[in-house]
Design an enzyme around this catalytic site. Sequence first.
Site, mmCIF file in Angstrom:
data_model
loop_
_atom_site.group_PDB
_atom_site.id
_atom_site.type_symbol
_atom_site.label_atom_id
_atom_site.label_comp_id
_atom_site.label_asym_id
_atom_site.label_seq_id
_atom_site.Cartn_x
_atom_site.Cartn_y
_atom_site.Cartn_z
ATOM 1 C CB SER B 26 -19.171 -17.346 -22.899
ATOM 2 O OG SER B 26 -18.683 -16.722 -24.057
ATOM 3 C CE LYS B 50 -3.319 -2.802 -1.892
ATOM 4 N NZ LYS B 50 -2.652 -3.403 -0.732
ATOM 5 C CB THR B 72 0.725 4.711 4.209
ATOM 6 O OG1 THR B 72 0.737 3.280 4.387
ATOM 7 C CG2 THR B 72 0.856 5.026 2.718
ATOM 8 C CB SER B 75 6.970 0.939 -3.520
ATOM 9 O OG SER B 75 6.799 -0.468 -3.469
ATOM 10 C CG ASN B 77 -2.005 -0.958 -6.844
ATOM 11 O OD1 ASN B 77 -1.457 -0.256 -7.696
ATOM 12 N ND2 ASN B 77 -2.432 -2.190 -7.103
ATOM 13 C CE1 TYR B 112 -5.198 10.116 -9.097
ATOM 14 C CE2 TYR B 112 -3.807 8.334 -8.318
ATOM 15 C CZ TYR B 112 -4.742 8.820 -9.211
ATOM 16 O OH TYR B 112 -5.220 8.012 -10.212
ATOM 17 N N GLY B 179 -5.219 -7.733 3.620
ATOM 18 C CA GLY B 179 -6.344 -6.826 3.853
ATOM 19 C C GLY B 179 -7.556 -7.162 2.997
ATOM 20 C CD GLU B 201 0.281 -16.697 -0.320
ATOM 21 O OE1 GLU B 201 0.421 -17.910 -0.106
ATOM 22 O OE2 GLU B 201 0.694 -15.809 0.436
ATOM 23 C CE LYS B 269 -10.721 -8.645 -27.508
ATOM 24 N NZ LYS B 269 -9.609 -9.193 -28.290
ATOM 25 C CB SER B 300 -6.683 -7.011 -6.733
ATOM 26 O OG SER B 300 -5.682 -7.634 -7.522
#
Lengths: 311, 311
Positions: B26, B50, B72, B75, B77, B112, B179, B201, B269, B300
């Site tokens: 708010s 991503k 790919t 460097s 995400n 990962y 993208g 941007e 937060k 993002s």
Amino acid sequence: MKTNLVANCHKAITNYIHHTPVLSSSLINDIVGAELFFKCENFQRAGSYKIRGATNAILNLSEEQKSKGVVTHSSGNFAQALSLAAKSIGIRAYIVMPTSAPQVKMEAVKQYEGDIILCEPTLEAREKTAQDIVDKTGATFIHPSNNTNVIIGQGTAAFELLNKHANLDAIFCPVGGGGLIAGTCLAVNSHQNGCLVYGAEPFEADDAYRSLISGKIETNDTTNTIADGLKTQLGDKNFPIIKEHVSSIIRVTEEDIIEAMQLVWERMKIIIEPSSAVTVAATIKSKLLVKGKKVGIVISGGNVDLAKLPF
Amino acid sequence: MKTNLVANCHKAITNYIHHTPVLSSSLINDIVGAELFFKCENFQRAGSYKIRGATNAILNLSEEQKSKGVVTHSSGNFAQALSLAAKSIGIRAYIVMPTSAPQVKMEAVKQYEGDIILCEPTLEAREKTAQDIVDKTGATFIHPSNNTNVIIGQGTAAFELLNKHANLDAIFCPVGGGGLIAGTCLAVNSHQNGCLVYGAEPFEADDAYRSLISGKIETNDTTNTIADGLKTQLGDKNFPIIKEHVSSIIRVTEEDIIEAMQLVWERMKIIIEPSSAVTVAATIKSKLLVKGKKVGIVISGGNVDLAKLPF
């Protein structure tokens, strides 16, 4: 009957609070070996669960009392919470703060239109200053944690958590003044699913841990902990509830706290304050206890000075 | 038909992604004078949106292609996202990273189970190294932003947002490689409620802003911005979509970005990365444009090195 106290309170305060989300992290689940449910009171209004009890305490005043306002002494989250609760309900809040309180906390109180009264940074000065205001204005003193309506209000966080996840095996709470954990006990007790309540404390301020052992309210000689919300001691209104219902209190080191805080920030992308990290650290430390269980964690707040991070 | 592309993709990837929450504040609503809905992709798996496009790109490969893995160069995400998507689907991911990539990002890729191949920190070296892997292993190259299945996948964030809040007047997105905003355009276009799409941007990397003016893909000579995810340029797959659907691109200063980042951290937060703060800053700057409207903001990602904060 206890059932109705927390549930009825939740109905009364429902329009004054956020019904905060419950988040989870598969990575932290893997670390602990349990299914964890984080009740995110860091997303609560004024940044912590304290608005729940503050609102309930004010709503339980007579119109005559409300017209004269409320007073508390706090340099932390209750100062902001009482100011905002009072503002929302349309009454005045006098906040006694030590001259040593961080500027950022004073700004927050001002933003919520609380009247700040400064005093020397001693418990005696805080209590005397608050009493002076009561004498002069007729305002009602609301203790941050040792007040029955505050305790019941704080229980609504666990009430919401149990409404969403009825079959929790345990709930972990931080223990500072004892309001949150006592309220959590009331909510859990009413829910009657056999859920256990565990407290979390820094070794550096383990008064509640010692109080459960000795059977009387203990104090801290020193409180060298980053968890500034957990330096206070229990009170005569919440200690009996804690003594009756809390399974045990888990203590953690300062390193544990900072590590848990960083883990949650980095992996869950949420900002939690050190007092909340104490609870996460205690849960991680209790792996054996909670293995394979469903565990609720009350993330008590997210009020952090970004200029003074421990990492 | 565009409707089905994003909706069908969402069905296909649904078990591989988090359906992230939509939060609001708010206080920030008051600052902007609009009703804002933050789509929290910072809570997404691997810390950013991503994973959506990465998953969709892999699922659209043949079994033969899958068996040879994907490659790919990134460097950021997308490196983490493609590694995690590949791991979840059970295939191999080769990640070309410049030797200058931050250690923390390499660690994430390793976690990962992505295979890291280091190269010199130039675009030529990255492209050549990736091509060498394609030649040697038969793995399929997946571009982080200029790949149709990646674009469609990224659109599922806005698809979920519009499913929850069908009557948004506008959605703000950051623009890096293009993208996310192209996918958002596809989702919005299918939704057919007249919702507008705005890009955000940094002034310091405003290639997309200039591309919309010149009508051709522009590049950045320098990219002195804290928003490290937005340094890349548009591609021939996403630029036509952006040109057709994006209303305009709002540029913000580095000060705007840091201020917006701090505002969101302190008040909501939640941890958002600088590239997401660009979008918040652009929305704040567009007060007149969005006054009284319902506005979606795609947050993002939340991948930030806590040891290197700008405040």
